[in-house]
Design a protein around this motif. Sequence first.
Motif, short mmCIF file in Angstrom:
data_model
loop_
_atom_site.label_atom_id
_atom_site.label_comp_id
_atom_site.label_asym_id
_atom_site.label_seq_id
_atom_site.Cartn_x
_atom_site.Cartn_y
_atom_site.Cartn_z
N TYR A 54 0.83 -1.21 0.00
CA TYR A 54 0.00 0.00 0.00
C TYR A 54 0.86 1.26 0.00
O TYR A 54 0.56 2.24 -0.69
N LYS A 55 1.97 1.22 0.75
CA LYS A 55 2.84 2.40 0.87
C LYS A 55 3.36 2.89 -0.48
O LYS A 55 3.62 4.06 -0.66
N LYS A 56 3.49 1.95 -1.41
CA LYS A 56 4.00 2.30 -2.73
C LYS A 56 3.06 3.23 -3.48
O LYS A 56 3.45 3.95 -4.39
N HIS A 57 1.80 3.23 -3.07
CA HIS A 57 0.78 3.99 -3.81
C HIS A 57 0.27 5.23 -3.08
O HIS A 57 -0.58 5.94 -3.60
N ILE A 58 0.80 5.48 -1.90
CA ILE A 58 0.41 6.69 -1.18
C ILE A 58 0.96 7.91 -1.90
O ILE A 58 2.17 8.04 -2.10
N GLY A 59 0.10 8.78 -2.35
CA GLY A 59 0.54 9.99 -3.03
C GLY A 59 0.85 9.81 -4.50
O GLY A 59 1.09 10.78 -5.20
N ASN A 60 0.81 8.56 -5.01
CA ASN A 60 1.07 8.32 -6.43
C ASN A 60 -0.19 8.56 -7.24
O ASN A 60 -1.27 8.14 -6.86
N SER A 61 -0.05 9.23 -8.37
CA SER A 61 -1.21 9.45 -9.23
C SER A 61 -1.49 8.21 -10.06
O SER A 61 -0.59 7.45 -10.37
N THR A 62 -2.73 8.02 -10.45
CA THR A 62 -3.08 6.87 -11.28
C THR A 62 -2.44 7.00 -12.66
O THR A 62 -2.18 6.02 -13.32
N LYS A 63 -2.18 8.22 -13.10
CA LYS A 63 -1.54 8.41 -14.41
C LYS A 63 -0.15 7.82 -14.41
O LYS A 63 0.27 7.16 -15.35
N LYS A 64 0.59 8.05 -13.32
CA LYS A 64 1.93 7.51 -13.22
C LYS A 64 1.89 5.99 -13.19
O LYS A 64 2.69 5.31 -13.82
N LYS A 65 0.91 5.46 -12.49
CA LYS A 65 0.79 4.01 -12.40
C LYS A 65 0.47 3.41 -13.77
O LYS A 65 0.96 2.35 -14.14
N GLN A 66 -0.37 4.11 -14.52
CA GLN A 66 -0.76 3.60 -15.83
C GLN A 66 0.44 3.54 -16.77
O GLN A 66 0.58 2.60 -17.55
N SER A 67 1.34 4.51 -16.66
CA SER A 67 2.51 4.52 -17.54
C SER A 67 3.44 3.34 -17.22
O SER A 67 4.15 2.87 -18.09
N ASN A 68 3.40 2.86 -15.97
CA ASN A 68 4.25 1.74 -15.60
C ASN A 68 3.67 0.40 -16.02
O ASN A 68 4.39 -0.53 -16.34
#
Length: 208
Positions: A54-68
């Motif tokens: 969960y900590k990996k996604h605190i403050g991360n935008s979904t856009k950044k996640k989508q690019s990964n």
Amino acid sequence: MGKSKKYYAVWAGHRPGVYDSWQTCQMQIKNFPGAKYKSFKTEAEAEEALSEPYKKHIGNSTKKKQSNSGSHKGIIKQSVSVDAACSGNPGIMEYRGVHTGTKEEIFYQGPYKDGTNNIGEFLALVHALALFKKLNNNTIIYTDSRTAMAWVKNKKVKTTLKKNARNAVLFDLMDRAIKWLNENTYTNTILKWDTKNWGEIPADFGRK
């Protein structure tokens, strides 16, 4: 309407998992101390996020996640893939589960006489569910078999295979698998492997 739809990953709640509405998400986090959850634009993003801390996604935008993860429901490597192989139909059958990203074998069963591929893929899926239930692990599971997914969902095996002395053990395993499905719940998400776009599932035995 479809563009604004969100999916919710619940890491800590009454029942961790991915939910497709805020209402169902709320049911899992309401009155749950320290609930951990986050919304995502696509189901694939939510499922991949759930397989990570969960900590990996605190403050991360979904856009950044989508690019990964890729734009077209990319492969979630932090998952498990299951598959079966059968020499003949019926024939000698075996099944296994591997880590999707590394292809490290997690479990293997067989060979069984007078089996079918459908039965093997069903047993592999239930084997993975039961294993992760025991480990309290909500890892995502891939299968390339819609039949196995349907049998698990309906808690019923629809096979034309005839029982005989050589495959009696398989029928016993199927009965036990159905019994397990009827007596247990699970938090793992089962996903269909996209063979057309991704090639053979990592658990494939390579005998085609």
